[in-house]
Write a protein that holds these residues in place. Structure first.
Motif, PDB file in Angstrom:
ATOM      1  N   UNK A 126       2.361 -37.940  56.056  1.00 55.87           N
ATOM      2  CA  UNK A 126       2.904 -38.906  54.578  1.00 55.87           C
ATOM      3  C   UNK A 126       1.498 -39.310  54.344  1.00 55.87           C
ATOM      4  N   UNK A 127       1.362 -39.950  52.889  1.00 53.47           N
ATOM      5  CA  UNK A 127       1.292 -40.528  52.217  1.00 53.47           C
ATOM      6  C   UNK A 127       1.424 -41.966  51.614  1.00 53.47           C
ATOM      7  N   UNK A 128       0.686 -42.829  51.674  1.00 57.88           N
ATOM      8  CA  UNK A 128       1.583 -44.342  50.773  1.00 57.88           C
ATOM      9  C   UNK A 128       3.317 -44.092  50.159  1.00 57.88           C
ATOM     10  N   UNK A 129       2.896 -43.044  49.315  1.00 55.96           N
ATOM     11  CA  UNK A 129       4.381 -43.248  48.231  1.00 55.96           C
ATOM     12  C   UNK A 129       5.777 -43.237  49.112  1.00 55.96           C
ATOM     13  N   UNK A 130       5.766 -41.623  50.530  1.00 52.98           N
ATOM     14  CA  UNK A 130       6.585 -41.380  51.379  1.00 52.98           C
ATOM     15  C   UNK A 130       6.899 -43.137  52.015  1.00 52.98           C
ATOM     16  N   UNK A 131       5.996 -43.816  52.542  1.00 50.11           N
ATOM     17  CA  UNK A 131       6.216 -44.672  52.980  1.00 50.11           C
ATOM     18  C   UNK A 131       6.150 -46.182  52.103  1.00 50.11           C
ATOM     19  N   UNK A 132       6.367 -45.886  50.761  1.00 51.83           N
ATOM     20  CA  UNK A 132       7.182 -46.396  49.793  1.00 51.83           C
ATOM     21  C   UNK A 132       8.330 -46.144  49.737  1.00 51.83           C
ATOM     22  N   UNK A 133       8.978 -45.107  49.739  1.00 58.40           N
ATOM     23  CA  UNK A 133      10.199 -45.020  49.840  1.00 58.40           C
ATOM     24  C   UNK A 133      11.099 -45.349  51.050  1.00 58.40           C
ATOM     25  N   UNK A 134      10.387 -44.839  52.233  1.00 55.85           N
ATOM     26  CA  UNK A 134      11.201 -45.397  53.644  1.00 55.85           C
ATOM     27  C   UNK A 134      11.530 -46.753  53.200  1.00 55.85           C
ATOM     28  N   UNK A 135      10.352 -47.987  52.612  1.00 56.11           N
ATOM     29  CA  UNK A 135      10.743 -49.412  53.021  1.00 56.11           C
ATOM     30  C   UNK A 135      11.744 -49.100  51.479  1.00 56.11           C
ATOM     31  N   UNK A 136      11.237 -49.380  51.043  1.00 54.01           N
ATOM     32  CA  UNK A 136      13.166 -49.300  49.621  1.00 54.01           C
ATOM     33  C   UNK A 136      13.728 -49.421  49.875  1.00 54.01           C
ATOM     34  N   UNK A 137      14.285 -47.706  50.554  1.00 54.24           N
ATOM     35  CA  UNK A 137      15.222 -46.810  51.317  1.00 54.24           C
ATOM     36  C   UNK A 137      15.893 -48.272  52.424  1.00 54.24           C
ATOM     37  N   UNK A 138      14.839 -48.915  52.992  1.00 60.66           N
ATOM     38  CA  UNK A 138      15.970 -50.224  54.493  1.00 60.66           C
ATOM     39  C   UNK A 138      16.110 -50.742  53.607  1.00 60.66           C
ATOM     40  N   UNK A 139      15.610 -51.332  51.953  1.00 64.68           N
ATOM     41  CA  UNK A 139      15.908 -52.374  51.603  1.00 64.68           C
ATOM     42  C   UNK A 139      14.892 -53.527  52.029  1.00 64.68           C
ATOM     43  N   UNK A 140      13.845 -53.181  51.919  1.00 66.42           N
ATOM     44  CA  UNK A 140      12.806 -54.446  51.873  1.00 66.42           C
ATOM     45  C   UNK A 140      12.053 -55.028  50.379  1.00 66.42           C
ATOM     46  N   UNK A 141      11.756 -56.212  50.221  1.00 61.95           N
ATOM     47  CA  UNK A 141      11.282 -57.157  49.404  1.00 61.95           C
ATOM     48  C   UNK A 141       9.888 -56.089  48.536  1.00 61.95           C
ATOM     49  N   UNK A 142      10.258 -56.379  47.143  1.00 61.84           N
ATOM     50  CA  UNK A 142       8.882 -55.461  46.653  1.00 61.84           C
ATOM     51  C   UNK A 142       7.602 -55.957  46.759  1.00 61.84           C
ATOM     52  N   UNK A 151      -2.120 -51.609  52.328  1.00 61.15           N
ATOM     53  CA  UNK A 151      -2.501 -52.067  53.194  1.00 61.15           C
ATOM     54  C   UNK A 151      -2.294 -50.439  53.604  1.00 61.15           C
ATOM     55  N   UNK A 152      -1.226 -49.206  53.466  1.00 56.55           N
ATOM     56  CA  UNK A 152      -1.391 -48.387  54.190  1.00 56.55           C
ATOM     57  C   UNK A 152      -2.461 -47.817  53.175  1.00 56.55           C
ATOM     58  N   UNK A 153      -2.843 -47.254  52.293  1.00 56.48           N
ATOM     59  CA  UNK A 153      -4.403 -46.852  51.396  1.00 56.48           C
ATOM     60  C   UNK A 153      -5.536 -46.473  51.933  1.00 56.48           C
ATOM     61  N   UNK A 154      -5.667 -48.064  51.854  1.00 51.73           N
ATOM     62  CA  UNK A 154      -6.930 -48.216  52.731  1.00 51.73           C
ATOM     63  C   UNK A 154      -7.657 -48.597  54.102  1.00 51.73           C
ATOM     64  N   UNK A 155      -6.059 -48.359  55.071  1.00 55.93           N
ATOM     65  CA  UNK A 155      -6.337 -47.839  55.612  1.00 55.93           C
ATOM     66  C   UNK A 155      -6.092 -46.661  56.623  1.00 55.93           C
ATOM     67  N   UNK A 156      -4.912 -45.946  56.580  1.00 57.83           N
ATOM     68  CA  UNK A 156      -5.325 -44.578  56.322  1.00 57.83           C
ATOM     69  C   UNK A 156      -6.702 -43.051  55.623  1.00 57.83           C
ATOM     70  N   UNK A 157      -7.471 -43.113  57.048  1.00 58.39           N
ATOM     71  CA  UNK A 157      -8.851 -42.495  57.289  1.00 58.39           C
ATOM     72  C   UNK A 157      -8.851 -41.059  55.867  1.00 58.39           C
ATOM     73  N   UNK A 158      -9.542 -40.969  55.494  1.00 58.60           N
ATOM     74  CA  UNK A 158      -9.722 -39.630  54.759  1.00 58.60           C
ATOM     75  C   UNK A 158      -9.886 -38.887  54.692  1.00 58.60           C
ATOM     76  N   UNK A 159     -10.392 -38.127  56.582  1.00 61.12           N
ATOM     77  CA  UNK A 159     -10.437 -36.932  56.964  1.00 61.12           C
ATOM     78  C   UNK A 159      -9.703 -36.751  57.680  1.00 61.12           C
ATOM     79  N   UNK A 160      -8.763 -37.648  57.739  1.00 61.44           N
ATOM     80  CA  UNK A 160      -7.135 -36.853  58.420  1.00 61.44           C
ATOM     81  C   UNK A 160      -6.439 -36.488  57.029  1.00 61.44           C
ATOM     82  N   UNK A 161      -6.800 -36.940  55.573  1.00 60.00           N
ATOM     83  CA  UNK A 161      -6.046 -36.018  54.387  1.00 60.00           C
ATOM     84  C   UNK A 161      -6.479 -35.329  54.242  1.00 60.00           C
TER      85      UNK A 161
END
Length: 272
Positions: A126-142, A151-161
């Motif tokens: 999964x990409x940063x968008x799903x991460x964002x949604x999980x964080x919103x669902x968990x009630x994390x501050x914006x 950080x997620x987008x910068x750290x996720x290896x392009x080769x994995x995508x």
């Protein structure tokens, strides 16, 4: 006034005690409540003191429930609150428990976000968008969501995508333009941004064997032609067939060649 006549350890839980007033069982208390109020046999406790003991023990039970819930994995305020609400614990007590959890660093949204980021990058496609949604669902501050999504987008290896994209691409059939559209849609649903998708696709090979694409065109032609032949005939049938194939991404010249190859001149021939 009521007097404590006995305090005994519970048989099934050595961390809790049974409190007796005037020879009758009054309530169970945990070890922290016992120590906090320095309770002892023959102690006199009035109604006001008993209310304090009851309230404090409810608070301690709620803390213990929260700690047990947090022992399985990291949680947010929202998740702990929901868990305690299901146990019908009062809002006042829950608020105190959340305050206690923060003071003891049992709940830390920054740590939660960082941990979830690392876990998702290592174990999911999964990409940063799903991460964002999980964080919103968990009630994390914006502001924390934004910080760790970056950080997620910068750290996720392009080769994995690219690996994820190639795996999806193998399941997509048809002209290159349509395969790219379908791949883009699938990656968007997995939470990747248009920018990252474009970058990943630039690393991919979309070439297909000419014979394979030709066979696909033949199959689509037969399917669409027979579908429209129930309603149209002649030039109208041919035009509808061409339109249908072009919507699927096939080029006009290739469609025209395939129509001629199939022996369709005026739209009256039947494709078996």
């Amino acid at each position: 006034m009521p007097k404590i006549t006995k305090i005994e350890v519970q048989k099934k839980n050595k961390e809790r005690f049974n409190l007796y007033l005037d020879g009758a069982f009054e309530m169970g208390i945990d070890i922290d409540t016992y120590v906090h109020f320095n309770l002892k046999k023959d102690q006199i406790v009035d109604a006001q003191e008993m209310e304090k003991i009851q309230n404090y023990d409810q608070y301690r039970q709620a803390i213990n429930a929260a700690i047990q819930y947090l022992s399985y994995r990291k949680r947010t305020d929202h998740e702990v609150i929901q868990h305690l609400q299901k146990k019908e614990i009062s809002e006042t007590v829950i608020a105190k428990v959340i305050e206690y959890c923060h003071a003891q660093r049992l709940i830390d949204h920054e740590d939660y976000a960082n941990s979830l980021k690392n876990t998702m990058i290592l174990t999911t496609d999964k990409g940063p968008g799903i991460f964002r949604q999980k964080m919103r669902d968990a009630g994390v501050e914006q502001h924390i969501i934004d910080k760790y999504a970056d950080k997620y987008e910068s750290e996720q290896p392009l080769e994995d995508i690219v690996k994820v994209a190639n795996k999806i691409l193998k399941q997509k059939k048809g002209p290159t333009v349509k395969r790219k559209e379908k791949l883009t849609q699938s990656l968007l649903q997995k939470g990747y941004s248009f920018e990252i998708i474009k970058e990943a696709m630039s690393e991919m090979d979309f070439e297909q064997p000419a014979e394979e694409l030709d066979n696909l065109l033949q199959q689509e032609l037969e399917k669409i032609y027979n579908k429209y032949s129930r309603k149209y005939s002649g030039r109208k049938l041919i035009n509808k067939t061409i339109e249908g194939l072009m919507r699927k991404g096939y080029k006009y010249d290739n469609i025209k060649d395939k129509l001629e190859e199939s022996g369709i001149a005026d739209g009256t021939e039947e494709i078996e």
